[in-house]
Design an enzyme around this catalytic site. Structure first.
Site, PDB file in Angstrom:
ATOM      1  N   CYS A  30       0.929  -1.358  -0.007  1.00  0.00           N
ATOM      2  CA  CYS A  30       0.081   0.028  -0.015  1.00  0.00           C
ATOM      3  C   CYS A  30       1.037   1.218   0.014  1.00  0.00           C
ATOM      4  O   CYS A  30       1.739   1.554   0.858  1.00  0.00           O
ATOM      5  CB  CYS A  30      -1.005   0.031   1.241  1.00  0.00           C
ATOM      6  SG  CYS A  30      -1.687   1.498   1.398  1.00  0.00           S
ATOM      7  N   LYS A  57     -10.969  -7.853   5.174  1.00  0.00           N
ATOM      8  CA  LYS A  57     -10.337  -7.312   6.467  1.00  0.00           C
ATOM      9  C   LYS A  57     -11.050  -7.865   7.615  1.00  0.00           C
ATOM     10  O   LYS A  57     -12.194  -8.280   7.808  1.00  0.00           O
ATOM     11  CB  LYS A  57     -10.860  -5.665   6.360  1.00  0.00           C
ATOM     12  CG  LYS A  57     -10.155  -4.994   5.348  1.00  0.00           C
ATOM     13  CD  LYS A  57     -10.914  -3.436   5.184  1.00  0.00           C
ATOM     14  CE  LYS A  57     -10.486  -2.483   4.101  1.00  0.00           C
ATOM     15  NZ  LYS A  57     -11.218  -1.360   3.996  1.00  0.00           N
ATOM     16  N   VAL A  70      -5.399   1.591   6.076  1.00  0.00           N
ATOM     17  CA  VAL A  70      -4.031   1.494   6.524  1.00  0.00           C
ATOM     18  C   VAL A  70      -3.163   2.814   6.091  1.00  0.00           C
ATOM     19  O   VAL A  70      -3.916   3.160   4.919  1.00  0.00           O
ATOM     20  CB  VAL A  70      -3.161   0.315   6.141  1.00  0.00           C
ATOM     21  CG1 VAL A  70      -3.790  -1.110   6.890  1.00  0.00           C
ATOM     22  CG2 VAL A  70      -3.318  -0.118   4.621  1.00  0.00           C
ATOM     23  N   GLU A  82      -4.697   7.285   9.216  1.00  0.00           N
ATOM     24  CA  GLU A  82      -4.286   8.361   8.147  1.00  0.00           C
ATOM     25  C   GLU A  82      -2.717   8.505   7.991  1.00  0.00           C
ATOM     26  O   GLU A  82      -2.091   9.034   8.915  1.00  0.00           O
ATOM     27  CB  GLU A  82      -5.065   9.269   8.247  1.00  0.00           C
ATOM     28  CG  GLU A  82      -6.618   9.303   7.841  1.00  0.00           C
ATOM     29  CD  GLU A  82      -6.918   8.901   6.322  1.00  0.00           C
ATOM     30  OE1 GLU A  82      -6.521   9.660   5.435  1.00  0.00           O
ATOM     31  OE2 GLU A  82      -7.281   7.728   6.118  1.00  0.00           O
ATOM     32  N   SER A  83      -2.243   8.476   6.826  1.00  0.00           N
ATOM     33  CA  SER A  83      -0.959   8.268   6.564  1.00  0.00           C
ATOM     34  C   SER A  83      -0.269   9.882   7.143  1.00  0.00           C
ATOM     35  O   SER A  83       0.738   9.666   7.813  1.00  0.00           O
ATOM     36  CB  SER A  83      -0.510   7.825   5.277  1.00  0.00           C
ATOM     37  OG  SER A  83      -0.960   9.070   4.353  1.00  0.00           O
TER      38      SER A  83
END
Length: 239
Positions: A30, A57, A70, A82-83
């Site tokens: 990802c 999931k 993710v 949240e990245s």
């Protein structure tokens, strides 16, 4: 240490990480999760990983994050997801090697470049991969036009200055995956994008990028499995 294999629907929730331990819920391929893995590698933070099967999931994963995406970070019973939020959180709890710009104007500049990326580039990247053949010429033009904004924003060796920083790590995962666009006839041209191609070469030399990198072959295998409707989230792992 948890297995690298992705956890699926019906799997048991792993016990929480021990006191003071950091856990990353991720998916190996990802790009958004790679943003946070790059921050972790650049900062030298120890952590464990639990990989999630994003098509099947685990039920318990939605207790960690209601949006079911993710990356997710867990430490001492606290959850961050949240990245971009995860990355700023990492700088907050490990401020000794801060990657996020401290200067308000520089932070704003980097955020604006990311906004350009979101508005002008990344959507067309995914449309090119999944779109119909007769749509590709128009999509390619929009994608290339958007990339020109990013080329123009690169005025130093790295987007963050003389060394890689937050904006570099937050953009890099998709450049690593540009190999997946070869089947639609797109390659990043050194003639059209001299600054971006040189930046990619510099990024590939960084230890943190090498630590998180997957080869074009692995990305290609994953892309084919995704397009077939049965994505292999464990691609490249030994049986």
């Amino acid at each position: 240490m948890p297995s690298e294999r992705a956890m699926k629907t019906g799997s048991a929730c792993p016990p929480p990480p021990g006191p003071g331990k950091l856990r990353l819920y991720s998916m190996r391929l990802c790009p958004y999760a790679e943003r946070t893995r790059l921050f972790l590698a650049a900062k030298g933070i120890e952590y464990e990983t639990v990989n999630i099967h994003l098509k099947e999931k685990p039920e318990w994963f939605f207790e960690k994050t209601p949006i079911g995406k993710v990356p997710v970070l867990e430490k001492d019973g606290k959850i961050v997801y949240e990245s971009l939020v995860c990355n700023e959180y990492l700088d907050g709890i490990h401020p000794d090697k801060c990657i996020t710009p401290r200067d308000p104007l520089e932070k704003a500049r980097q955020s604006m470049v990311l906004a350009l990326w979101d508005a002008k580039v990344v959507g067309f990247y995914y449309k090119l991969i999944t779109g119909k053949e007769d749509e590709r010429p128009a999509l390619t033009k929009q994608f290339v036009d958007g990339l020109q904004y990013i080329e123009n924003a690169l005025t130093q060796p790295f987007f963050s200055g003389d060394k890689a920083g937050a904006l570099d790590y937050n953009l890099w995962p998709w450049f690593e995956r540009f190999c997946m666009l070869k089947h639609v006839g797109f390659e990043l041209s050194v003639d059209k994008f001299p600054k971006l191609t040189a930046w990619m070469e510099r990024m590939l030399q960084l230890p943190e990028v090498k630590a998180c990198y997957f080869s074009p072959e692995v990305h290609g295998q994953f892309g084919k499995s995704w397009m077939s409707g049965t994505p292999d989230f464990d691609v490249g792992l030994e049986e």
